[in-house]
Design a protein around this motif. Structure first.
Motif, PDB file in Angstrom:
ATOM      1  N   TYR A   8       0.963  -1.266  -0.045  1.00 14.37           N
ATOM      2  CA  TYR A   8       0.122   0.041  -0.161  1.00 14.37           C
ATOM      3  C   TYR A   8       0.937   1.296   0.061  1.00 14.37           C
ATOM      4  O   TYR A   8       0.653   2.193  -0.660  1.00 14.37           O
ATOM      5  CB  TYR A   8      -0.968   0.005   1.193  1.00 14.37           C
ATOM      6  N   TRP A   9       2.128   1.236   0.750  1.00 12.62           N
ATOM      7  CA  TRP A   9       2.724   2.294   0.760  1.00 12.62           C
ATOM      8  C   TRP A   9       3.551   2.458  -0.510  1.00 12.62           C
ATOM      9  O   TRP A   9       3.845   3.548  -0.907  1.00 12.62           O
ATOM     10  CB  TRP A   9       3.957   2.176   1.868  1.00 12.62           C
ATOM     11  N   CYS A  10       3.708   1.638  -1.157  1.00  9.52           N
ATOM     12  CA  CYS A  10       4.346   1.684  -2.569  1.00  9.52           C
ATOM     13  C   CYS A  10       3.476   2.333  -3.397  1.00  9.52           C
ATOM     14  O   CYS A  10       3.994   3.041  -4.382  1.00  9.52           O
ATOM     15  CB  CYS A  10       4.977   0.231  -2.962  1.00  9.52           C
TER      16      CYS A  10
ATOM     17  N   PRO B  64       9.222  10.702   3.957  1.00  6.80           N
ATOM     18  CA  PRO B  64      10.591  11.048   4.423  1.00  6.80           C
ATOM     19  C   PRO B  64      11.591  10.166   3.563  1.00  6.80           C
ATOM     20  O   PRO B  64      11.427   8.835   3.207  1.00  6.80           O
ATOM     21  CB  PRO B  64      10.771  10.492   5.677  1.00  6.80           C
ATOM     22  N   ASN B  65      12.817  10.811   3.112  1.00 13.34           N
ATOM     23  CA  ASN B  65      14.005  10.080   2.447  1.00 13.34           C
ATOM     24  C   ASN B  65      14.276   8.879   2.887  1.00 13.34           C
ATOM     25  O   ASN B  65      14.787   7.768   2.456  1.00 13.34           O
ATOM     26  CB  ASN B  65      14.934  10.925   2.068  1.00 13.34           C
ATOM     27  N   LYS B  66      14.229   8.967   4.381  1.00 13.39           N
ATOM     28  CA  LYS B  66      15.218   7.855   4.898  1.00 13.39           C
ATOM     29  C   LYS B  66      14.022   6.700   5.355  1.00 13.39           C
ATOM     30  O   LYS B  66      14.312   5.814   6.261  1.00 13.39           O
ATOM     31  CB  LYS B  66      15.597   8.202   6.348  1.00 13.39           C
ATOM     32  N   LEU B  67      12.605   6.777   4.991  1.00 13.97           N
ATOM     33  CA  LEU B  67      11.914   5.929   5.119  1.00 13.97           C
ATOM     34  C   LEU B  67      12.105   4.381   4.884  1.00 13.97           C
ATOM     35  O   LEU B  67      12.500   4.451   3.556  1.00 13.97           O
ATOM     36  CB  LEU B  67      10.435   6.123   4.732  1.00 13.97           C
ATOM     37  N   SER B  68      12.110   3.679   5.676  1.00 13.24           N
ATOM     38  CA  SER B  68      12.694   2.249   5.409  1.00 13.24           C
ATOM     39  C   SER B  68      11.228   1.141   5.625  1.00 13.24           C
ATOM     40  O   SER B  68      10.639   1.500   6.545  1.00 13.24           O
ATOM     41  CB  SER B  68      13.627   1.684   6.206  1.00 13.24           C
TER      42      SER B  68
ATOM     43  N   ILE C 225      14.263  -2.051   3.429  1.00 16.28           N
ATOM     44  CA  ILE C 225      14.702  -1.677   2.134  1.00 16.28           C
ATOM     45  C   ILE C 225      13.783  -0.366   1.753  1.00 16.28           C
ATOM     46  O   ILE C 225      12.900   0.056   2.745  1.00 16.28           O
ATOM     47  CB  ILE C 225      14.063  -2.510   1.120  1.00 16.28           C
ATOM     48  N   SER C 226      13.986   0.452   0.885  1.00 12.19           N
ATOM     49  CA  SER C 226      13.499   1.675   0.553  1.00 12.19           C
ATOM     50  C   SER C 226      12.246   1.446  -0.090  1.00 12.19           C
ATOM     51  O   SER C 226      12.042   0.416  -0.662  1.00 12.19           O
ATOM     52  CB  SER C 226      14.469   2.662  -0.145  1.00 12.19           C
ATOM     53  N   LEU C 227      11.297   2.469  -0.335  1.00 13.32           N
ATOM     54  CA  LEU C 227      10.086   2.075  -0.837  1.00 13.32           C
ATOM     55  C   LEU C 227      10.362   2.109  -2.574  1.00 13.32           C
ATOM     56  O   LEU C 227       9.642   1.226  -3.024  1.00 13.32           O
ATOM     57  CB  LEU C 227       9.272   3.822  -0.811  1.00 13.32           C
ATOM     58  N   GLN C 228      11.307   2.628  -3.240  1.00 12.06           N
ATOM     59  CA  GLN C 228      11.673   2.389  -4.450  1.00 12.06           C
ATOM     60  C   GLN C 228      12.098   0.893  -4.699  1.00 12.06           C
ATOM     61  O   GLN C 228      11.547   0.196  -5.620  1.00 12.06           O
ATOM     62  CB  GLN C 228      12.675   3.255  -5.169  1.00 12.06           C
ATOM     63  N   GLU C 229      12.865   0.419  -3.822  1.00 11.39           N
ATOM     64  CA  GLU C 229      13.289  -1.051  -3.768  1.00 11.39           C
ATOM     65  C   GLU C 229      11.995  -2.169  -3.398  1.00 11.39           C
ATOM     66  O   GLU C 229      11.902  -2.904  -4.158  1.00 11.39           O
ATOM     67  CB  GLU C 229      14.513  -1.220  -2.804  1.00 11.39           C
ATOM     68  N   ALA C 230      11.145  -1.595  -2.462  1.00  9.75           N
ATOM     69  CA  ALA C 230      10.143  -2.371  -2.164  1.00  9.75           C
ATOM     70  C   ALA C 230       9.075  -2.441  -3.495  1.00  9.75           C
ATOM     71  O   ALA C 230       8.667  -3.470  -3.709  1.00  9.75           O
ATOM     72  CB  ALA C 230       9.331  -1.818  -1.080  1.00  9.75           C
ATOM     73  N   SER C 231       9.173  -1.234  -4.175  1.00  9.77           N
ATOM     74  CA  SER C 231       8.193  -1.304  -5.456  1.00  9.77           C
ATOM     75  C   SER C 231       8.677  -2.154  -6.538  1.00  9.77           C
ATOM     76  O   SER C 231       7.794  -3.182  -7.013  1.00  9.77           O
ATOM     77  CB  SER C 231       8.102   0.093  -6.076  1.00  9.77           C
TER      78      SER C 231
END
Length: 671
Positions: free
Chosen positions: A381-383, A393-397, A422-428
């Motif tokens: 959902y966050w993705c 936030p940039n550091k959101l993990s 992992i980052s949101l981009q990596e999770a996506s």
């Protein structure tokens, strides 16, 4: 005129509705204007003469008359009448024929040089009036004056005499309450009796004040209908002002919480008709006229007068306002509720599946399987939010349980492990790869071994939305997360208390909340309005179920047709319909103003107790009004309007009054 708590009991209680001259026995409560020639349970037809009309300073359409029964001295009964329109007399045809003959002969029929003989003048001076019978004033067996909203019995018409009441008697009539002749000392002056737009005669007479009972508005539904610039906003401000005055008299001072927990304390009003607890008021301001100073206020803006108790909210950053935004990452349920409202009209199956997912955190944190599913859903959902442009936030993990086999499916060395963060981009990318390879043998073996799929229906709905692919290996042909971009403006990166919760707390403390929706487009206005209303309603229902006191909370809606369900909308789960139907038991009051009566849901109209009707310019609106109470008597006059003199001229029906009173609302001013 300054609005204040006014005790009119002593004055009006001294008025005797059945007063007669001790010598002649004549009625002394007004001026004789005629006698009925026909009467039944609904209407009375009155014979009047020009000289009687002149002596009474006119008989305007809509005016109140009293028909006294005079055949027996010990019968105390008087019918309350309202003038509706002219009525035809049995002799009218002969009079008209004679009049036409005089015209043909070119004879002067009026003035000092009239050529009519005395008998003809006399015959020509009579006319008829059709009056509606509004009810009966009578004395009970204790000698107390009572009013019944019907006719229990009527006698032959020749036994009655009709008078136009004098100002003191008229004041008693329009301010009569069921609980007594004058109601409570807490009654508040809202205006004066006014029958017509033309004021040649009325300007010569004493003003007759009209009072309202604040109990009529607390927890009740109130409608204000009329065209633009007819005084609706002025009337709303008068109601708000009266409510503040009542709130200041609350039995318990503001202390951050409601007093009393025992069942006997659940009654919201004291014996004097005062609220036990401070009254909260929330104004949904579509045009920004309550939240911001403007030229027409002349120093009477609500937020300026009640600066210490008013809190303003806006959808954008403005000085003096709190911003209504949600951190969609932190307040997951509130944010998802806004998404549901935004997409509720979407018909695509994949959108419906997305809106049906459950994002509530499991209550049992020791249930590893349930927590694993929840963490994966939250991450997906966050993705979706991130891809749609919701800043974070940039550091959101993100951390959620993965599988070694899946990690290697995403990245050959298995180094992209969501369990380690992992980052949101990596999770996506992780979720995208999983969905694209969902037909892999791993998932078939997993289902065979576990008896269920690796991804439950909720997670699959999220993966479809995130990847924009309705099936694994399909092309990205659907909109998916793109549909969320329009409401990204409702998101804030600030991690603070949800604004709805803050609003509810302030309303419980008796504050005035002004929600400025003037900068939002119609969709944003609807989302915020419904969201706040749902939360307040849910809080009130929860307190009701838990047997906890609910203070009164009053809702105000300007331009209600922009927010309320339409006339033919039968969905009773709509929050506005629920407030209208169930709000009374929850001490939730609803005041709404609009130009378009015909556009409002019938469920709301049918549950409205207080009505303020100003000028309406077409039959569609007057036909709708005609369905309620005795407004049918005013449908013709409501269409007529003078822009120079008729602002604030309304036909008013309140809960405690049995009939409509034509009223000129006082101009709103500072106390």
């Amino acid at each position: 005129m300054t609005l204040s708590f006014t005790n009119v009991i002593a004055k009006i209680a001294s008025v005797d509705l059945f007063k007669r001259n001790s010598s002649t026995g004549n009625i002394e409560t007004g001026i004789f204007i005629g006698r009925p020639f026909n009467i039944d349970y609904e209407k009375a037809y009155i014979l009047v003469a020009d000289s009687w009309k002149l002596k009474a300073k006119g008989i305007p359409q809509g005016s109140f008359l009293l028909a006294y029964y005079e055949n027996e001295d010990d019968v105390y009964e008087v019918l309350l009448l309202r003038v509706v329109k002219p009525a035809k007399l049995p002799t009218d045809n002969d009079v008209i024929s004679s009049m036409i003959e005089y015209y043909k002969d070119n004879l002067k029929t009026s003035g000092k040089e009239s050529q009519l003989d005395s008998y003809t003048k006399y015959e020509f001076s009579f006319s008829g009036l059709e009056c509606r019978i509004l009810g009966t004033f009578y004395k009970d067996n204790k000698g107390c004056t009572r009013f019944g909203a019907d006719v229990e019995n009527f006698y032959s018409a020749h036994n009655y005499k009709v008078i136009k009441p004098n100002p003191d008697v008229l004041e008693l009539i329009v301010n009569f309450r069921e609980e007594g002749i004058t109601g409570k000392p807490t009654d508040i002056k809202i205006g004066k009796v006014r029958y017509s737009s033309s004021l040649r005669f009325q300007a010569q007479e004493d003003n007759v004040p009209v009072f309202v009972s604040p109990k009529d508005f607390l927890g009740k539904r109130t409608a204000l209908f009329g065209m633009t610039r007819t005084g609706k906003s002025n009337t709303v401000k008068k109601v708000i002002q009266a409510t503040v005055s009542m709130s200041d008299k609350a039995a318990y001072a503001l202390n951050g919480k409601l007093n009393g927990t025992a069942a006997q304390n659940l009654e919201p009003l004291t014996n004097d008709g005062l609220p036990k607890y401070p009254v909260g008021q929330i104004i949904f301001d579509i045009n920004g006229e309550y939240a911001n100073a403007n030229m027409q206020d002349e120093g009477t803006a609500i937020f300026e007068i009640y600066k210490e108790r008013t809190i303003r909210y806006s959808t954008i950053n403005k000085d003096g306002f709190k911003v209504m935004k949600v951190n969609f990452y932190q307040d997951i349920l509130s944010g998802f509720e806004l998404i549901r409202s935004h997409l509720e009209l979407e018909t695509a199956d994949y959108v419906k599946s997305f809106l049906s997912i459950n994002l509530e955190e499991p209550k049992d944190k020791t249930d590893y399987s349930a927590m694993t599913r929840y963490e994966r859903k939250k991450a997906a959902y966050w993705c979706c939010l991130s891809k749609a442009g919701f800043k974070h936030p940039n550091k959101l993990s993100l951390k959620f349980p993965g599988e070694d086999s899946l990690n290697k499916m995403v990245k050959a060395d298995g180094s992209l492990n969501p369990k380690n963060g992992i980052s949101l981009q990596e999770a996506s990318e992780w979720f995208k790869t999983i969905w694209e390879n969902y037909n892999d043998q791993f998932f078939k073996d997993y289902q065979s071994k576990k008896g269920h799929e690796w991804a439950d229906e909720d997670l699959k709905a999220l993966l479809v939305f995130l990847t924009r692919k309705s099936k694994p290996n399909a092309s990205p042909t659907i909109s998916g997360y793109i549909k969320l971009r329009d409401i990204a403006i409702l998101h804030t990166e600030v991690d603070d208390k949800p604004f709805e919760q803050e609003i509810i707390e302030e309303l419980r403390n008796g504050k005035i909340i002004i929600v400025d929706l003037s900068q939002g487009d119609p969709e944003i206005q609807r989302l915020y309005s419904e969201r706040i209303c749902r939360q307040i309603f849910a809080d009130a229902m929860n307190r009701f179920i838990q047997n906890t006191p609910n203070n009164f909370i009053q809702f105000y809606f300007e331009e209600a047709h922009n927010l309320f369900p339409k006339k033919d909308d039968k969905d009773l789960s709509q929050v506005y319909n629920r407030i209208a139907k169930e709000g009374a038991k929850l001490n939730l009051g609803l005041t709404y103003a609009t130009q378009e009566v015909s556009s409002i849901s019938s469920n709301i109209l049918k549950n409205t107790q207080n009505w303020f009707i100003a000028h309406l310019n077409n039959e569609d609106e007057t036909k709708e009004i005609k369905k309620y109470y005795d407004f049918g008597d005013f449908t013709e006059s409501l269409v007529r309007f003078s822009a120079d003199s008729d602002k604030g001229f309304v036909r008013m029906k309140t809960y405690s009054n049995a009939f409509v009173v034509p009223t000129q609302i006082d101009r709103f001013s500072k106390i």
